[in-house]
Design a protein around this motif. Structure first.
Motif, PDB file in Angstrom:
ATOM      1  N   GLY A  38       0.857  -1.180   0.000  1.00  0.00           N
ATOM      2  CA  GLY A  38       0.000   0.000   0.000  1.00  0.00           C
ATOM      3  C   GLY A  38       0.891   1.226   0.000  1.00  0.00           C
ATOM      4  O   GLY A  38       2.059   1.170   0.371  1.00  0.00           O
ATOM      5  N   SER A  39       0.346   2.342  -0.419  1.00  0.00           N
ATOM      6  CA  SER A  39       1.173   3.549  -0.489  1.00  0.00           C
ATOM      7  C   SER A  39       1.694   3.977   0.873  1.00  0.00           C
ATOM      8  O   SER A  39       2.862   4.314   1.026  1.00  0.00           O
ATOM      9  CB  SER A  39       0.379   4.690  -1.131  1.00  0.00           C
ATOM     10  N   GLY A  40       0.833   3.963   1.888  1.00  0.00           N
ATOM     11  CA  GLY A  40       1.273   4.354   3.229  1.00  0.00           C
ATOM     12  C   GLY A  40       2.336   3.423   3.777  1.00  0.00           C
ATOM     13  O   GLY A  40       3.323   3.860   4.375  1.00  0.00           O
ATOM     14  N   GLY A  41       2.146   2.127   3.570  1.00  0.00           N
ATOM     15  CA  GLY A  41       3.124   1.147   4.036  1.00  0.00           C
ATOM     16  C   GLY A  41       4.452   1.276   3.312  1.00  0.00           C
ATOM     17  O   GLY A  41       5.521   1.252   3.931  1.00  0.00           O
ATOM     18  N   THR A  42       4.386   1.449   2.004  1.00  0.00           N
ATOM     19  CA  THR A  42       5.606   1.556   1.202  1.00  0.00           C
ATOM     20  C   THR A  42       6.370   2.832   1.537  1.00  0.00           C
ATOM     21  O   THR A  42       7.597   2.820   1.697  1.00  0.00           O
ATOM     22  CB  THR A  42       5.267   1.513  -0.302  1.00  0.00           C
ATOM     23  N   ILE A  43       5.655   3.952   1.665  1.00  0.00           N
ATOM     24  CA  ILE A  43       6.294   5.218   2.015  1.00  0.00           C
ATOM     25  C   ILE A  43       6.961   5.104   3.388  1.00  0.00           C
ATOM     26  O   ILE A  43       8.094   5.537   3.581  1.00  0.00           O
ATOM     27  CB  ILE A  43       5.271   6.373   1.990  1.00  0.00           C
ATOM     28  N   SER A  44       6.259   4.501   4.352  1.00  0.00           N
ATOM     29  CA  SER A  44       6.797   4.369   5.713  1.00  0.00           C
ATOM     30  C   SER A  44       8.090   3.568   5.733  1.00  0.00           C
ATOM     31  O   SER A  44       9.082   3.980   6.333  1.00  0.00           O
ATOM     32  CB  SER A  44       5.766   3.692   6.631  1.00  0.00           C
ATOM     33  N   VAL A  45       8.086   2.408   5.084  1.00  0.00           N
ATOM     34  CA  VAL A  45       9.271   1.549   5.075  1.00  0.00           C
ATOM     35  C   VAL A  45      10.423   2.242   4.344  1.00  0.00           C
ATOM     36  O   VAL A  45      11.572   2.199   4.791  1.00  0.00           O
ATOM     37  CB  VAL A  45       8.952   0.169   4.453  1.00  0.00           C
ATOM     38  N   THR A  46      10.120   2.926   3.241  1.00  0.00           N
ATOM     39  CA  THR A  46      11.171   3.622   2.486  1.00  0.00           C
ATOM     40  C   THR A  46      11.801   4.726   3.326  1.00  0.00           C
ATOM     41  O   THR A  46      13.038   4.847   3.374  1.00  0.00           O
ATOM     42  CB  THR A  46      10.594   4.199   1.179  1.00  0.00           C
ATOM     43  N   LEU A  47      10.984   5.525   3.997  1.00  0.00           N
ATOM     44  CA  LEU A  47      11.541   6.587   4.840  1.00  0.00           C
ATOM     45  C   LEU A  47      12.401   6.010   5.958  1.00  0.00           C
ATOM     46  O   LEU A  47      13.469   6.542   6.274  1.00  0.00           O
ATOM     47  CB  LEU A  47      10.413   7.444   5.431  1.00  0.00           C
ATOM     48  N   GLU A  48      11.953   4.904   6.558  1.00  0.00           N
ATOM     49  CA  GLU A  48      12.736   4.270   7.630  1.00  0.00           C
ATOM     50  C   GLU A  48      14.068   3.774   7.082  1.00  0.00           C
ATOM     51  O   GLU A  48      15.106   3.949   7.711  1.00  0.00           O
ATOM     52  CB  GLU A  48      11.936   3.120   8.248  1.00  0.00           C
ATOM     53  N   ARG A  49      14.048   3.171   5.909  1.00  0.00           N
ATOM     54  CA  ARG A  49      15.291   2.661   5.309  1.00  0.00           C
ATOM     55  C   ARG A  49      16.257   3.789   4.954  1.00  0.00           C
ATOM     56  O   ARG A  49      17.458   3.572   4.853  1.00  0.00           O
ATOM     57  CB  ARG A  49      14.972   1.819   4.074  1.00  0.00           C
ATOM     58  N   LEU A  50      15.717   4.997   4.769  1.00  0.00           N
ATOM     59  CA  LEU A  50      16.568   6.161   4.504  1.00  0.00           C
ATOM     60  C   LEU A  50      17.087   6.786   5.799  1.00  0.00           C
ATOM     61  O   LEU A  50      17.753   7.817   5.775  1.00  0.00           O
ATOM     62  CB  LEU A  50      15.791   7.205   3.687  1.00  0.00           C
ATOM     63  N   GLY A  51      16.766   6.170   6.933  1.00  0.00           N
ATOM     64  CA  GLY A  51      17.316   6.605   8.206  1.00  0.00           C
ATOM     65  C   GLY A  51      16.420   7.510   9.034  1.00  0.00           C
ATOM     66  O   GLY A  51      16.862   8.042  10.050  1.00  0.00           O
ATOM     67  N   HIS A  52      15.172   7.693   8.617  1.00  0.00           N
ATOM     68  CA  HIS A  52      14.250   8.547   9.357  1.00  0.00           C
ATOM     69  C   HIS A  52      13.462   7.740  10.375  1.00  0.00           C
ATOM     70  O   HIS A  52      13.341   6.529  10.275  1.00  0.00           O
ATOM     71  CB  HIS A  52      13.293   9.255   8.392  1.00  0.00           C
ATOM     72  N   THR A  53      12.898   8.435  11.351  1.00  0.00           N
ATOM     73  CA  THR A  53      12.004   7.824  12.325  1.00  0.00           C
ATOM     74  C   THR A  53      10.586   7.985  11.793  1.00  0.00           C
ATOM     75  O   THR A  53      10.189   9.101  11.421  1.00  0.00           O
ATOM     76  CB  THR A  53      12.142   8.525  13.694  1.00  0.00           C
ATOM     77  N   VAL A  54       9.833   6.881  11.750  1.00  0.00           N
ATOM     78  CA  VAL A  54       8.518   6.910  11.103  1.00  0.00           C
ATOM     79  C   VAL A  54       7.458   6.317  12.019  1.00  0.00           C
ATOM     80  O   VAL A  54       7.650   5.250  12.607  1.00  0.00           O
ATOM     81  CB  VAL A  54       8.537   6.125   9.769  1.00  0.00           C
ATOM     82  N   THR A  55       6.332   7.026  12.103  1.00  0.00           N
ATOM     83  CA  THR A  55       5.141   6.532  12.780  1.00  0.00           C
ATOM     84  C   THR A  55       4.034   6.471  11.735  1.00  0.00           C
ATOM     85  O   THR A  55       3.824   7.431  10.993  1.00  0.00           O
ATOM     86  CB  THR A  55       4.725   7.475  13.933  1.00  0.00           C
ATOM     87  N   LEU A  56       3.338   5.351  11.694  1.00  0.00           N
ATOM     88  CA  LEU A  56       2.273   5.135  10.711  1.00  0.00           C
ATOM     89  C   LEU A  56       0.919   5.209  11.387  1.00  0.00           C
ATOM     90  O   LEU A  56       0.736   4.678  12.488  1.00  0.00           O
ATOM     91  CB  LEU A  56       2.447   3.760  10.058  1.00  0.00           C
TER      92      LEU A  56
END
Length: 191
Positions: A38-56
């Motif tokens: 899903g877009s929200g899931g994919t965006i969240s995982v991508t941001l985390e992999r780029l080193g950011h802290t993510v809350t969904l």
């Protein structure tokens, strides 16, 4: 940066195939995988992999797929503390056949409606999320249905900003709206 992502999460089933089956025949995939999508899931995982802290923030079904996606998002480093389980709806799944190099038919299962369409302002708990930016993903035509009326991107940004206690009542600054595969991805930087 700390991001707060509001968007749909699905469970993606990927089937790697050499060829389509002949009529009445079956083909065994070379391999298959299951992962959050899903877009929200994919965006969240991508941001985390780029080193950011993510809350969904989202809603999923209170079913095996919903439990899987919450557990897997946490394993991948994305906080799912604002993912609400809905015991009346199923977690959406997406099936993808992969025919290299460039054929990827998708099949979506989200009936009668996807749980993300039942999100309410109280589910978002934006005021409690200490974040630098909010990423809002939605399909423009589905957001109005979900919130029962005409909703503009600007309305959502102001609402999110108001819940966050935006500086001088401005709410947030809209950085941009991007068309991505038929869905609008909205990024609001909260001041």
């Amino acid at each position: 940066m700390k991001f707060y992502v509001i968007g749909d999460v699905t469970v993606d089933h990927l089937y790697h195939l050499d060829r389509l089956p002949a009529p009445g025949r079956e083909v065994t995939p070379k391999r298959s995988t299951m992962q959050p999508g899903g877009s929200g899931g994919t965006i969240s995982v991508t941001l985390e992999r780029l080193g950011h802290t993510v809350t969904l923030a989202d809603r999923v079904g209170d079913d095996p797929f919903g439990r899987y996606v919450v557990k897997e998002m946490e394993r991948l480093g994305v906080s799912s503390r604002f993912v609400v389980k809905n015991d009346q709806l199923n977690t959406p799944i997406t099936l993808c056949e992969i025919f290299p190099p460039d054929d990827f038919p998708l099949y979506f299962y989200r009936e009668p409606i996807a749980p993300d369409l039942t999100l309410e302002a109280g589910d978002l708990a934006v005021a409690h999320a200490r974040v630098d930016a909010v990423v809002l993903q939605f399909e423009r035509n589905r957001l109005g249905d979900a919130l029962e009326g005409e909703v503009t991107v600007e309305d959502v940004v102001v609402t999110v900003g108001a819940h966050r206690g935006g500086h001088e009542g401005r709410g947030g600054e809209l950085l941009g709206v991007e068309e991505v595969g038929g869905a609008d991805v909205v990024v609001a930087l909260i001041v």
